[in-house]
Design a protein around this motif. Sequence first.
Motif, short mmCIF file in Angstrom:
data_model
loop_
_atom_site.label_atom_id
_atom_site.label_comp_id
_atom_site.label_asym_id
_atom_site.label_seq_id
_atom_site.Cartn_x
_atom_site.Cartn_y
_atom_site.Cartn_z
N UNK A 27 8.97 0.00 -7.97
CA UNK A 27 7.35 -0.04 -7.71
C UNK A 27 6.51 0.25 -8.73
N UNK A 28 5.44 -0.58 -9.19
CA UNK A 28 4.56 -0.16 -10.14
C UNK A 28 3.78 1.24 -9.60
N UNK A 29 3.97 2.25 -10.36
CA UNK A 29 3.34 3.77 -10.06
C UNK A 29 1.86 3.62 -10.52
N UNK A 30 0.95 3.65 -9.43
CA UNK A 30 -0.40 3.53 -9.70
C UNK A 30 -1.22 4.85 -10.39
N UNK A 31 -1.63 4.46 -11.51
CA UNK A 31 -2.16 5.66 -12.45
C UNK A 31 -1.21 6.84 -12.61
N UNK A 32 0.30 6.47 -12.35
CA UNK A 32 1.33 7.49 -12.70
C UNK A 32 1.38 8.72 -11.84
N UNK A 33 0.42 8.30 -10.64
CA UNK A 33 0.27 9.41 -9.85
C UNK A 33 1.42 10.16 -8.91
N UNK A 34 2.59 9.21 -8.86
CA UNK A 34 3.84 9.75 -8.18
C UNK A 34 4.93 10.24 -8.93
N UNK A 35 5.41 11.14 -8.59
CA UNK A 35 6.53 11.96 -9.89
C UNK A 35 8.00 11.89 -8.69
N UNK A 36 9.14 12.19 -9.59
CA UNK A 36 10.29 12.37 -9.01
C UNK A 36 10.26 13.41 -7.90
N UNK A 37 10.94 12.99 -6.67
CA UNK A 37 10.94 14.04 -5.66
C UNK A 37 9.71 13.84 -4.68
N UNK A 66 7.98 12.25 -1.20
CA UNK A 66 8.22 11.51 -0.43
C UNK A 66 6.94 10.40 -0.13
N UNK A 67 7.15 9.24 -0.28
CA UNK A 67 6.06 8.28 -0.09
C UNK A 67 6.01 7.47 0.88
N UNK A 68 4.83 6.92 1.51
CA UNK A 68 4.92 5.96 2.72
C UNK A 68 4.40 4.57 1.98
N UNK A 69 5.37 3.23 2.50
CA UNK A 69 5.13 2.30 1.85
C UNK A 69 4.73 1.42 2.95
N UNK A 70 3.69 0.67 2.67
CA UNK A 70 3.33 -0.35 3.86
C UNK A 70 3.11 -1.65 3.21
N UNK A 71 3.57 -2.76 3.92
CA UNK A 71 3.77 -3.99 3.23
C UNK A 71 4.07 -5.05 4.49
N UNK A 120 0.84 -1.35 -0.08
CA UNK A 120 0.11 0.12 0.18
C UNK A 120 0.95 1.12 -0.02
N UNK A 121 0.52 2.24 -0.60
CA UNK A 121 1.29 3.30 -0.76
C UNK A 121 0.49 4.72 -1.01
N UNK A 122 0.99 5.78 -0.49
CA UNK A 122 0.46 7.24 -0.38
C UNK A 122 1.55 8.19 -0.25
N UNK A 123 1.31 9.31 -0.37
CA UNK A 123 1.95 10.46 -0.25
C UNK A 123 2.55 10.75 1.43
N UNK A 124 3.80 10.53 1.76
CA UNK A 124 3.93 10.64 3.15
C UNK A 124 3.45 11.90 3.93
N UNK A 125 2.97 11.73 4.93
CA UNK A 125 2.55 12.55 5.93
C UNK A 125 1.16 13.25 5.39
N UNK A 126 0.50 12.66 4.60
CA UNK A 126 -0.93 12.87 4.01
C UNK A 126 -1.92 12.14 4.67
N UNK A 127 -3.30 12.72 4.59
CA UNK A 127 -4.24 11.83 5.23
C UNK A 127 -4.98 11.31 3.99
N UNK A 128 -4.47 11.03 2.76
CA UNK A 128 -5.23 10.53 1.84
C UNK A 128 -5.35 8.98 1.81
N UNK A 129 -6.33 8.37 1.15
CA UNK A 129 -6.43 6.83 1.09
C UNK A 129 -5.13 6.33 0.50
#
Length: 338
Positions: free
Chosen positions: A269-279, A281-286, A244-253
């Motif tokens: 990592x597969x970039x879901x819907x190309x939503x993340x870009x260079x630079x 910070x992402x939170x990874x949960x596995x 599971x992945x989201x922008x770090x520090x955000x409250x988004x799902x």
Amino acid sequence: MLILDENKLSSFLGSIAQGLVISPFQLFLLILFLAAFIFFLIWFYRHQHKKVLSLKIKYSQKLYDKYIDKFQLNPSETELIEKLTTFIRDRDTSKHQIFASQRIFNLCASKLLAADSSVSQSAIAALRVKLGFTLKDRESNIHSTAELPEKLKLYVLQGKLRRFKGTITGIVPGALAVRLEDDKIPPASGSNITVVFQRKNGIFSFRSHVIKLEGGTIYIAHSEQIKLTQKRKYYRKNISLPLLIRVAGSSEKVVQSRFLDLGGGGASIVNPEKRFKQGDDVELIFYISREERISIIGEVIRTSRNGDIMHVSFETIRESVRDRIIGFILSYSESVSK
């Protein structure tokens, strides 16, 4: 005015020329003298060369015998040394180099192991320990487990599922002493294992077996076959694992994705819907097991394949978490476990 008498001059030059004429007998003597002189030079050179060679052989043997006494080698060890010296160029004058040069020892050891299946790797490694051959620096090529330094961290893998983290506490002629840091039941004596460790110039592995157990310490038989697994700072493995992945520090799902590869220093990592870009910070949960959940923060350092793949760096994670990730992918790895 000086007037030359042509008749007298001609007579004078003729007498000189007549004096330079050599008879056949005189020519024969001259050739015989030159041949004898050349023969003498060749004989003298060969005699001196043989004399110098004899001195070199005696000197090498003298040093060789001194080294045998210095290291107090027993008959079987002396026999093994003799076998190793058969692969030294100019053996008669250089056999003592087997004790003085680690490079020559390494070369002879690899050739002997390839040529004679009756010679055991543990015997070669035990001899290394006795002769004091160790690594000169962290970037030197490694040839034997006998060269590994104390306090080196490593992973012991048994089969595909069991993994143990340990630290080298001693190098003895017959084995590596490794203190296990886990509270799990250790591999039994005689168990076949794969050991993986990291150095400055890459990730290395070797196969061996457990000789004995003493408390939380296992004694691993030495190996002379160290394999470079990867040339990178942290071990990485192609792996298909959901996360599971989201922008770090955000409250988004969180959104679902999956790893393409995973290592102690980062992941693809597969970039879901190309939503993340260079630079970003992402939170990874596995999960690395049914009960063991990992949540880390990484940075997207680049994307590839038109933004469909993102490459994440784990520069800021705790070392204890990094160790858990490395331990997981080592046990997951089929290429290392086989």
